[in-house]
Motif scaffolding. Structure first.
Motif, short mmCIF file in Angstrom:
data_model
loop_
_atom_site.label_atom_id
_atom_site.label_comp_id
_atom_site.label_asym_id
_atom_site.label_seq_id
_atom_site.Cartn_x
_atom_site.Cartn_y
_atom_site.Cartn_z
N GLN A 180 5.31 -5.94 5.04
CA GLN A 180 4.69 -4.77 4.45
C GLN A 180 5.64 -4.10 3.47
O GLN A 180 6.83 -3.95 3.74
CB GLN A 180 4.29 -3.77 5.54
N ASP A 214 0.85 -1.18 0.00
CA ASP A 214 0.00 0.00 0.00
C ASP A 214 0.89 1.24 0.00
O ASP A 214 2.03 1.19 0.45
CB ASP A 214 -0.93 0.03 1.21
N GLN A 261 5.66 -0.52 1.37
CA GLN A 261 5.04 0.76 1.13
C GLN A 261 5.47 1.22 -0.26
O GLN A 261 6.51 1.83 -0.46
CB GLN A 261 5.48 1.78 2.19
N GLN A 319 0.18 3.81 1.76
CA GLN A 319 0.17 4.27 3.13
C GLN A 319 0.76 3.21 4.05
O GLN A 319 0.65 2.01 3.79
CB GLN A 319 -1.26 4.60 3.58
N ALA A 320 1.38 3.68 5.11
CA ALA A 320 1.88 2.76 6.13
C ALA A 320 0.73 2.31 7.03
O ALA A 320 -0.23 3.05 7.25
CB ALA A 320 2.97 3.44 6.96
#
Length: 314
Positions: free
Chosen positions: A97, A85, A99, A87-88
């Motif tokens: 994750q 994404d 970013q 956004q974090a």
């Protein structure tokens, strides 16, 4: 949003708070799994447009096991989940994750790197634009987001894999279905019970990924428009199946739905020119009159098969 709003009284909103989900959208993926058995045999999964992370939560709990996402000792330690994404978002157990932008090839390469060079078994995308209330605009932006997710999916999904994404059902949704059927043997549009009836959203479940023979994923034009410097004449074979769309004109051009004043003050002043004939007397009225009174010329009559020209002997 106020405390007495309709959303706060929603049953799935309350269940999400009770069960520790980050958003009520987690139930949408759970219900899709109950219907299509999405997680069977999945060890590598990708969550596109993951924030705030409710679908990544579902992947973590379902694939790794345990309420908190703790790994079990039954071989599930090989499960890898990647969330992407712009956004974090808050960390999740067992979820890596990234970013980054899903329209960049570097993001696809980083996903493959986290899977140690192996493609993913499952790609999910619950991304949606900030709706404006203008359905045509919202449907177009969502379609572009879906195409971007499909584009990066062709880089990271293994043959036979599954792709699940949100879609807005509109008048031109069949075009998106045709795009998806190019790459997947089975495409189903499903609306989970947790999706509100007042919403035009649904989810496409694309199974058995099988790209056309010779297809080469290309991220140079992720949104299928002409804002990128792409020479479509260089595409060959199956890569030419996806037809680019070109909107001719820009905001400086005339709008066909508006009325503009006459241009005055130019070198060529406007001059009124009367019509060649009155609008209430179109040519077909004269033709009808001639046919009715049998006043058509012999040449015209000879061209009609039902009225042959008499011979000279007659």
């Amino acid at each position: 949003m106020g405390r007495s709003s309709k959303d706060k009284r929603d049953i799935y909103y309350r269940l999400a708070k009770e069960e520790g989900w980050r958003a009520r959208s987690a139930f949408k993926l759970l219900q899709l799994d109950n219907e299509f058995n999405l997680f069977s045999g999945v060890t590598r999964a990708v969550d596109l447009c993951a924030a705030p992370g409710s679908w990544s939560q579902v992947l973590s709990r379902k694939l790794r096991g345990g309420e908190g996402g703790e790994e079990k000792s039954d071989g599930r330690e090989k499960v890898k989940i990647v969330a992407v994404d712009l956004q974090a978002m808050a960390p999740l157990p067992g979820v890596t994750q990234i970013q980054g932008d899903i329209t960049k090839v570097s993001t696809a390469q980083e996903i493959i790197r986290h899977f140690q060079g192996q493609p993913a078994d499952l790609v999910v995308c619950d991304g949606a634009p900030d709706v404006t209330g203008l359905h045509d605009v919202d449907e177009y932006i969502q379609a572009q987001l879906l195409l971007a997710a499909l584009n990066i999916t062709t880089h990271v999904l293994k043959p036979g894999g599954t792709f699940v994404a949100k879609i807005f059902r509109g008048k031109d949704v069949t075009l998106l279905y045709s795009e998806l059927k190019i790459f997947f043997s089975s495409v189903t549009c499903s609306k989970p019970r947790s999706s509100r009836n007042s919403s035009i959203e649904a989810f496409v479940v694309c199974q058995k990924y099988s790209p056309p023979e010779g297809y080469v994923p290309n991220m140079s034009n992720p949104l299928l428009d002409h804002s990128y410097d792409v020479d479509f004449n260089q595409l060959e074979g199956p890569n030419r199946v996806i037809v680019p769309f070109l909107a001719c004109g820009d905001l400086s051009a005339f709008d066909s739905d508006r009325t503009y004043p006459l241009q005055t003050g130019t070198s060529a002043e406007y001059q009124y020119t009367p019509p060649t004939q009155l609008p209430i007397q179109p040519p077909y009225e004269q033709a009808c009159h001639l046919r009715k009174h049998n006043l058509l010329s012999r040449e015209d009559a000879s061209q009609s098969p039902e009225e042959p020209e008499p011979s000279a002997a007659q």
